[in-house]
Structures are given as structure tokens and as C-alpha cells.
Design an enzyme around this catalytic site. Structure first.
Site, PDB file in Angstrom:
ATOM      1  N   VAL A  26       0.907  -1.156   0.000  1.00 47.07           N
ATOM      2  CA  VAL A  26       0.000   0.000   0.000  1.00 47.07           C
ATOM      3  C   VAL A  26       0.942   1.200   0.000  1.00 47.07           C
ATOM      4  O   VAL A  26       1.487   1.566   1.039  1.00 47.07           O
ATOM      5  CB  VAL A  26      -0.935   0.016   1.224  1.00 47.07           C
ATOM      6  CG1 VAL A  26      -1.768   1.295   1.237  1.00 47.07           C
ATOM      7  CG2 VAL A  26      -1.835  -1.217   1.249  1.00 47.07           C
ATOM      8  N   PRO A  27       1.202   1.779  -1.180  1.00 49.93           N
ATOM      9  CA  PRO A  27       2.279   2.760  -1.310  1.00 49.93           C
ATOM     10  C   PRO A  27       1.928   4.143  -0.750  1.00 49.93           C
ATOM     11  O   PRO A  27       1.790   5.125  -1.489  1.00 49.93           O
ATOM     12  CB  PRO A  27       2.504   2.795  -2.820  1.00 49.93           C
ATOM     13  CG  PRO A  27       1.164   2.499  -3.399  1.00 49.93           C
ATOM     14  CD  PRO A  27       0.540   1.509  -2.452  1.00 49.93           C
ATOM     15  N   CYS A  28       1.834   4.229   0.549  1.00 47.99           N
ATOM     16  CA  CYS A  28       1.501   5.499   1.195  1.00 47.99           C
ATOM     17  C   CYS A  28       2.564   6.560   0.929  1.00 47.99           C
ATOM     18  O   CYS A  28       2.274   7.752   0.991  1.00 47.99           O
ATOM     19  CB  CYS A  28       1.265   5.304   2.686  1.00 47.99           C
ATOM     20  SG  CYS A  28       2.601   4.470   3.550  1.00 47.99           S
ATOM     21  N   HIS A  29       3.778   6.131   0.592  1.00 51.21           N
ATOM     22  CA  HIS A  29       4.836   7.097   0.274  1.00 51.21           C
ATOM     23  C   HIS A  29       4.515   7.887  -0.993  1.00 51.21           C
ATOM     24  O   HIS A  29       5.089   8.939  -1.217  1.00 51.21           O
ATOM     25  CB  HIS A  29       6.187   6.389   0.149  1.00 51.21           C
ATOM     26  CG  HIS A  29       6.281   5.411  -0.965  1.00 51.21           C
ATOM     27  ND1 HIS A  29       5.727   4.137  -0.890  1.00 51.21           N
ATOM     28  CD2 HIS A  29       6.832   5.510  -2.206  1.00 51.21           C
ATOM     29  CE1 HIS A  29       5.966   3.495  -2.019  1.00 51.21           C
ATOM     30  NE2 HIS A  29       6.634   4.313  -2.836  1.00 51.21           N
TER      31      HIS A  29
END
Length: 176
Positions: free
Chosen positions: A134-137
Site C-alpha cells: 500500500v504505497p503510502c509514500h
């Protein structure tokens, strides 16, 4: 997947951790200051174990992404049981952001049909149990500002990951 387990694995940014259960990956942790701290941030009840094939494939995808290969990790099955429904919706939108691209917290809120929920989106991303997958970055504050990042190293880690992905919003290295 048939049983619970966890392991640490090497990447270009350090040793990450992953935990899994019968229904999918339950947690992915970015590197902490040491292995013991990374292990401690994995969920309880997931003893150290050799990963099954699906988890080995997930690890290979994350390693490739963190080496700079534009990998799509959308096929990694996550078990988000116990995660609030709103957070799951935010994570689903975040998973659609391709490597090297970004959205703002407000963009994510609008895609959810909740244009005033940027702060709630940021809160949900700050509790993301499956970093990298989950690429929150890839979610930034308005105007390309970094916003927060709860992983060890904070904003520096976020920018480093965006730089690896060649995101246009990532800071360019300074030459001396």
C-alpha cells in the site's frame, strides 16, 4: 497460504519485515533502526517462518520495486481483517498509484467521493499496516509537500522511496 508466519528480508533501503496468514499478507514494515525493532513492529502471533511461495513472490516484487524497477504490486493479496472500512478504501485507492507517480491527500479524498476528507486520508495512511504494497509514500500534501510519514526515518525515507521510483516530485540530488 495455510499458516501464519513472518520473516525479515533485505532490500535496497534495508531489512524490511513481512507477516502473513491464511488469507494473505497482514503486515509489511519498512526498516527500523535494527532487526529486533523491525520484528517487534510485526503483528503478534506470526512466528518467524520460511515464507510460502506467494509471500516469496511478494518479497521478490518489493525488492525489485526498491531497486528501481517499476513493479506493480497490485497482485499481492492482503488480509486487512480488523482494519477500519474507511482505511481499506483509502488503501485501495493508494494501490492504484503507479510507481513513479503521486497523488495528494486531497486527490485520494476526491477519488473516495469525500473531497473534504484529506486529513482523514492522511490519518488512515499513517496507520497503513502494509507499507510498500500500500504505497503510502506516493501520497503527498497539497503543492507537493511531503506531508507526514510514520516509518523510521520519516520524511527522509519517503523521499528516498520516491527518488528510487523516479517520481518527478522527489527531490533531485544536490551536486557539490
Amino acid at each position: 497460504m495455510t499458516s501464519r508466519g513472518s520473516t525479515l528480508f533485505d532490500t535496497a533501503i534495508g531489512r524490511c519485515g513481512i507477516a502473513w496468514g491464511a488469507r494473505g499478507v497482514t503486515a509489511v514494515r519498512l526498516p527500523e533502526r535494527d532487526d529486533d525493532t523491525t520484528r517487534a513492529r510485526l503483528p503478534e502471533g506470526h512466528p518467524p517462518a520460511d515464507p510460502p511461495p506467494e509471500v516469496r513472490d511478494a518479497i521478490a516484487g518489493m525488492r525489485a520495486l526498491l531497486r528501481g524497477e517499476p513493479r506493480d504490486l497490485a497482485d499481492i493479496v492482503l488480509d486487512l481483517d480488523g482494519v477500519p472500512e474507511f482505511h481499506q478504501r483509502v488503501y485501495a485507492v493508494a494501490r492504484t498509484i503507479p510507481p513513479g507517480r503521486t497523488l495528494t491527500y486531497g486527490d485520494v479524498a476526491r477519488r473516495l467521493g469525500m473531497p473534504g476528507a484529506a486529513r482523514a486520508v492522511g490519518h488512515a495512511l499513517g496507520r497503513n499496516p502494509c507499507a510498500i504494497v500500500v504505497p503510502c509514500h506516493r501520497v503527498l500534501a497539497a503543492g507537493g509537500a511531503s506531508g507526514g510519514f510514520s516509518a523510521h526515518g520519516g520524511i527522509h525515507t519517503k523521499w528516498r522511496m520516491l527518488t528510487i521510483e523516479n517520481a518527478p516530485e522527489a527531490p533531485q540530488p544536490t551536486l557539490f
